[in-house]
Design an enzyme around this catalytic site. Structure first.
Site, PDB file in Angstrom:
ATOM      1  N   TRP A 359      33.297  44.289  40.102  1.00  0.00           N
ATOM      2  CA  TRP A 359      33.429  43.944  38.684  1.00  0.00           C
ATOM      3  C   TRP A 359      33.314  42.444  38.466  1.00  0.00           C
ATOM      4  O   TRP A 359      33.172  41.986  37.331  1.00  0.00           O
ATOM      5  CB  TRP A 359      34.774  44.447  38.148  1.00  0.00           C
ATOM      6  CG  TRP A 359      35.961  43.674  38.686  1.00  0.00           C
ATOM      7  CD1 TRP A 359      36.292  43.456  39.980  1.00  0.00           C
ATOM      8  CD2 TRP A 359      36.960  43.002  37.910  1.00  0.00           C
ATOM      9  NE1 TRP A 359      37.438  42.705  40.080  1.00  0.00           N
ATOM     10  CE2 TRP A 359      37.866  42.413  38.826  1.00  0.00           C
ATOM     11  CE3 TRP A 359      37.182  42.851  36.546  1.00  0.00           C
ATOM     12  CZ2 TRP A 359      38.978  41.679  38.403  1.00  0.00           C
ATOM     13  CZ3 TRP A 359      38.289  42.123  36.133  1.00  0.00           C
ATOM     14  CH2 TRP A 359      39.172  41.540  37.061  1.00  0.00           C
ATOM     15  N   ASP A 360      33.389  41.669  39.542  1.00  0.00           N
ATOM     16  CA  ASP A 360      33.225  40.216  39.449  1.00  0.00           C
ATOM     17  C   ASP A 360      31.973  39.872  38.653  1.00  0.00           C
ATOM     18  O   ASP A 360      31.933  38.887  37.912  1.00  0.00           O
ATOM     19  CB  ASP A 360      33.089  39.599  40.842  1.00  0.00           C
ATOM     20  CG  ASP A 360      34.205  39.972  41.798  1.00  0.00           C
ATOM     21  OD1 ASP A 360      34.913  40.962  41.527  1.00  0.00           O
ATOM     22  OD2 ASP A 360      34.357  39.286  42.820  1.00  0.00           O
ATOM     23  N   GLU A 487      45.830  43.657  42.202  1.00  0.00           N
ATOM     24  CA  GLU A 487      45.836  44.617  43.304  1.00  0.00           C
ATOM     25  C   GLU A 487      47.149  44.630  44.078  1.00  0.00           C
ATOM     26  O   GLU A 487      47.272  45.338  45.082  1.00  0.00           O
ATOM     27  CB  GLU A 487      44.654  44.329  44.227  1.00  0.00           C
ATOM     28  CG  GLU A 487      43.320  44.570  43.523  1.00  0.00           C
ATOM     29  CD  GLU A 487      42.117  44.191  44.368  1.00  0.00           C
ATOM     30  OE1 GLU A 487      42.309  43.652  45.474  1.00  0.00           O
ATOM     31  OE2 GLU A 487      40.990  44.431  43.905  1.00  0.00           O
ATOM     32  N   LYS A 599      48.907  39.472  42.357  1.00  0.00           N
ATOM     33  CA  LYS A 599      47.917  38.797  43.196  1.00  0.00           C
ATOM     34  C   LYS A 599      47.050  37.861  42.363  1.00  0.00           C
ATOM     35  O   LYS A 599      46.609  36.815  42.828  1.00  0.00           O
ATOM     36  CB  LYS A 599      47.041  39.851  43.883  1.00  0.00           C
ATOM     37  CG  LYS A 599      45.955  39.296  44.789  1.00  0.00           C
ATOM     38  CD  LYS A 599      45.095  40.427  45.333  1.00  0.00           C
ATOM     39  CE  LYS A 599      43.987  39.923  46.237  1.00  0.00           C
ATOM     40  NZ  LYS A 599      43.081  41.014  46.685  1.00  0.00           N
ATOM     41  N   GLN A 600      46.804  38.253  41.100  1.00  0.00           N
ATOM     42  CA  GLN A 600      45.853  37.526  40.270  1.00  0.00           C
ATOM     43  C   GLN A 600      46.105  37.840  38.796  1.00  0.00           C
ATOM     44  O   GLN A 600      46.960  38.649  38.451  1.00  0.00           O
ATOM     45  CB  GLN A 600      44.435  37.938  40.647  1.00  0.00           C
ATOM     46  CG  GLN A 600      44.141  39.410  40.392  1.00  0.00           C
ATOM     47  CD  GLN A 600      42.984  39.928  41.208  1.00  0.00           C
ATOM     48  OE1 GLN A 600      43.135  40.285  42.362  1.00  0.00           O
ATOM     49  NE2 GLN A 600      41.803  39.963  40.594  1.00  0.00           N
TER      50      GLN A 600
END
Length: 769
Positions: A359-360, A487, A599-600
């Site tokens: 998906w980046d 994640e 995580k992000q």
């Protein structure tokens, strides 16, 4: 501080260079000096086999093999076949021998050494003054490029000057075809689980000047031709070898020998299997007819056109300027432009993440190309359209009777995520692709593409939300057991990002259907009939969007990441030893999942993508909360936090997060640049300038800007292409200047106030907010 002291490349705005050999950073430099053209990728290893590479690698975007995924405990619907990008033959090898002694940087005496990659020329050049152990001294100048304008071709020039002797030198050109991929160890981000070579020899031939190696993949059935043509001038004595060619040249002191080598890679993903070798010969013939200098000139012309529209300039920080341009250059090197390929997480510079597309692309990389090279953005959408049949197959496998579900990680369209809680469960991939289509539609107004291809993707993927969601007793539409972008939090109910993006997706599906029905009724009727779409289903989509559950904690004034996130024990980030990050390499997933830790960016990413759905004070409270619980173990995170920090007025934090992104690979801040660049973070750098400090947002097809000037900068400028117009935005202490550099007219907004630029009045100056 010198390059040697701080272990970073010199800060040069238009190039990357090194002036000494440092074995400790060689692997990272092999990545940084990698060359690519969207198809071919050559790591920045030295030409000579005696100059041992830390990680030798040549790659082709989209050229892959497959392997079965073995589960000790299997379950229905788990991904069953992995696709992984292959290391292909190393065709750039050239060796130099003096009286039988091979040139090597770690033998003899290196009197001087330098290597540079100029982002305006696209040629990697190395200059070495070397004295062999036998006392003979030579000057070696090598240049190489991967042709942007001729995707199958790379070219090299290798020049040797005898400095203190007269005598014979030997130049050897070879193809090393006994290649195998890097095996992943304990770090799942590094390489492949496959062992041994995946390319089997079909035929090999070597003449006095030309070599061709044809191979077939072990499982995917693809065929590859690797071909070279080498020339060393009329005075050279040439001979074929078992692996290439050998050229013997007698030099007088002060004279030079020049070897030119052309390389072609052609696979059966591009032409019929029987044509791979003939096509490779044709590519070599055309390159040879042009000559190295002409190819280099063509390369410079291509890049001049690219930089004219894409360049971002920053005054006041050369290291940052270098980082921005380096990142943009590598994005151009990495992205597929043929509609058949995409852009891998590591581009074509290494085997990290096995060359998979994520998906980046849609959320990070796509906007950069959309606003700078729209034709590339459109090609990326063509790739997704080509994957629609397999997305439908995957949806059926996941028990969806209708619709399409795109794979979380893939190359040729199959789901390759062996760890489903953090892979397949990320259903937001469908909404991310729909978001890129919506952004494309708003930025270009290209109804032809939406009618021909885009609408079918949007509608088929939107159906999945009706398949996995349901109305709860209160009437709210809920989506259970999914994983959002974070994640470190898996298989949750009502992940905020997923639900918010699903609502956007469903609304857009209804909007594009209505638009096509009104303006392209015949095409819409054919599409509706082909996929079995009716008004009742569109009504269900609208109802689900209207009732979508979006978690909100009124007491704290924040949006919980999911139904359970605020009930978990916070992870002690401050008390966790530095050597325990990233957490995924040191703690079992269940340990992480039980804690309140990110995580992000997750909710924070929703604040950016769906900006108009949040009040500024909500964004500030959400930012404050999620900053405390986020480790930024993912390279995708810092740029998003930078953009929201800029929007809510945290200038210092915005700049700090931006700097973490802008030089992430140049400074190897994540410690894994040696395994390949981080394309999403690179694209996040451009987003950080345009969306972050420039405050750019696109609402209903109109670009809105709220520019800010970081204290460390004196001026910056970026450019965007919108609705056929070319806009330049320049910000300094005196304000912001909007300039229509191409096109008839453009409507935009500055700090909420409407503004119109025309060919007759192309410039407007406004004060900063």
């Amino acid at each position: 501080m010198s390059e040697a002291v701080n272990n970073r490349p010199p800060a040069e705005p238009w190039r990357l260079s090194e002036h000494f050999v440092d074995p400790a950073r060689s692997e990272a430099m092999e990545t940084l000096f990698a060359l690519g053209n969207g198809y071919i990728g050559l790591r920045g290893t030295h030409e000579e086999s005696a100059n041992g590479a830390h990680l030798e690698g040549s790659y082709l975007n989209g050229f892959y093999d497959t392997e079965p995924i073995h589960y000790p405990e299997a379950a229905y619907g788990l991904a069953h076949t992995n696709e992984f990008m292959l290391r292909v033959p190393n065709a750039k090898r050239i060796d130099l021998l003096l009286d039988g002694e091979a040139f090597a940087l770690d033998t003899g005496t290196v009197h001087s050494y330098g290597r540079e990659l100029d982002f305006r020329r696209g040629v990697l050049e190395r200059v070495v003054d070397w004295e062999a152990p036998n006392g003979k001294r030579v000057l070696i100048v090598s240049r190489r490029l991967t042709c942007f304008a001729q995707r199958h071709v790379a070219a090299m020039e290798y020049r040797v000057t005898a400095l203190n002797f007269s005598g014979e030198i030997v130049l050897v050109s070879t193809i090393f075809d006994a290649v195998a991929n890097l095996q992943a160890g304990d770090d799942p981000r590094v390489g492949s689980a496959v062992s041994g070579p995946s390319l089997q020899l079909v035929e090999r031939s070597h003449g006095h000047h030309r070599s061709v190696v044809v191979q077939r993949t072990s499982n995917s059935g693809l065929v590859l031709a690797t071909a070279t043509h080498a020339e060393a001038g009329d005075t050279a004595l040439s001979a074929a070898r078992a692996d290439g060619q050998e050229f013997r040249v007698n030099l007088e002191q002060g004279a030079s020998a020049r070897l030119v080598k052309y390389i072609a890679y052609v696979s059966s993903r591009d032409v019929d299997e029987a044509q791979v070798a003939p096509r490779a010969h044709a590519e070599l013939d055309a390159a040879r007819a042009a000559g190295f200098d002409a190819l280099a000139g063509e390369q410079a012309a291509f890049l001049e056109s690219f930089w004219e529209r894409a360049d971002v300039t920053i005054d006041g920080d050369d290291a940052l300027q270098q980082g921005v341009r380096f990142n943009q250059y590598h994005l151009l090197q990495s992205v597929g432009r043929d509609g058949k390929t995409n852009i891998a997480a590591k581009g074509v510079t290494g085997e990290g993440y096995e060359g998979h597309y994520f998906w980046d692309t849609e959320i990070y990389v796509f906007p950069f190309f959309l606003f700078n090279r729209p034709e590339v953005a459109r090609a990326l959408l063509h790739y997704r359209y080509a994957g629609l049949p397999k997305a439908r197959e995957r949806a059926r496998e996941m028990a969806h009777a209708r619709g399409a579900l795109y794979p979380w990680r893939t190359i040729a369209g199959n789901e390759c995520s062996a760890y489903f809680p953090a892979g397949t469960a990320q259903y937001h991939i469908n909404a991310d692709i729909a978001y890129s289509l919506r952004l494309y539609w708003q930025a270009t107004g290209d109804l032809d593409f939406m009618a021909d291809k885009g609408a079918e993707i949007v509608l088929e993927t939107a159906r999945i939300w009706l398949g996995i969601g349901n109305f709860d007793p209160s009437g709210a539409f809920c989506i259970h057991c999914v994983t959002g972008p974070d994640e470190y939090t898996a298989l949750v109910n009502n992940n905020y990002y997923t639900n918010a993006m699903a609502r956007m997706h469903l609304r857009f599906a209804c909007e594009i259907a209505q638009r096509l029905r009104a303006e392209r009724p015949a095409q819409f009727a054919r599409l509706a009939a082909a996929i079995g779409l009716d008004d009742a289903e569109l009504g269900r989509m609208a109802a689900a969007a209207a009732a979508m559950k979006l978690p909100y904690d009124a007491a704290r004034g924040i949006h919980p990441q999911d139904d359970s996130f605020l009930h978990k024990q916070p992870w002690d980030i401050a008390g966790t030893p530095a050597d325990k990050f990233p957490l995924l390499l040191h703690y079992h997933p269940l340990v992480i999942y039980r804690h309140q830790v990110c995580k992000q960016a997750d909710v924070v990413l929703a604040l950016l993508l769906l900006s108009d759905e949040f009040k500024l004070e909500d964004k500030r409270r959400d930012f404050d909360f999620y900053e405390r619980v986020t480790t930024h173990d993912s390279s995708l995170s810092s740029c998003i936090f930078s953009m929201i920090a800029a929007e809510v007025g945290y200038e210092d934090k915005a700049y700090a997060y931006f700097m973490e992104t802008a030089r992430l690979d140049l400074d190897n801040t994540h410690g894994n640049t040696g395994h390949g660049i981080h394309t999403a973070a690179m694209a996040g750098t451009w987003l950080g300038v345009a969306y972050g400090f420039g405050g750019m947002r696109l609402f209903d097809g109109v670009a809105h800007f709220t520019p800010r000037l970081p204290q460390r900068w004196t001026r910056y400028r970026f450019q965007v292409q919108l609705r056929g117009a070319w806009l330049q935005v320049e910000v300094d202490a005196g304000g912001v200047r909007y300039t229509l550099a191409g096109g008839d007219a453009l409507d935009l907004a500055h700090c909420g106030a409407a503004l119109r630029l025309t060919a007759a009045a192309p410039t407007a100056h406004r004060s900063l907010a």
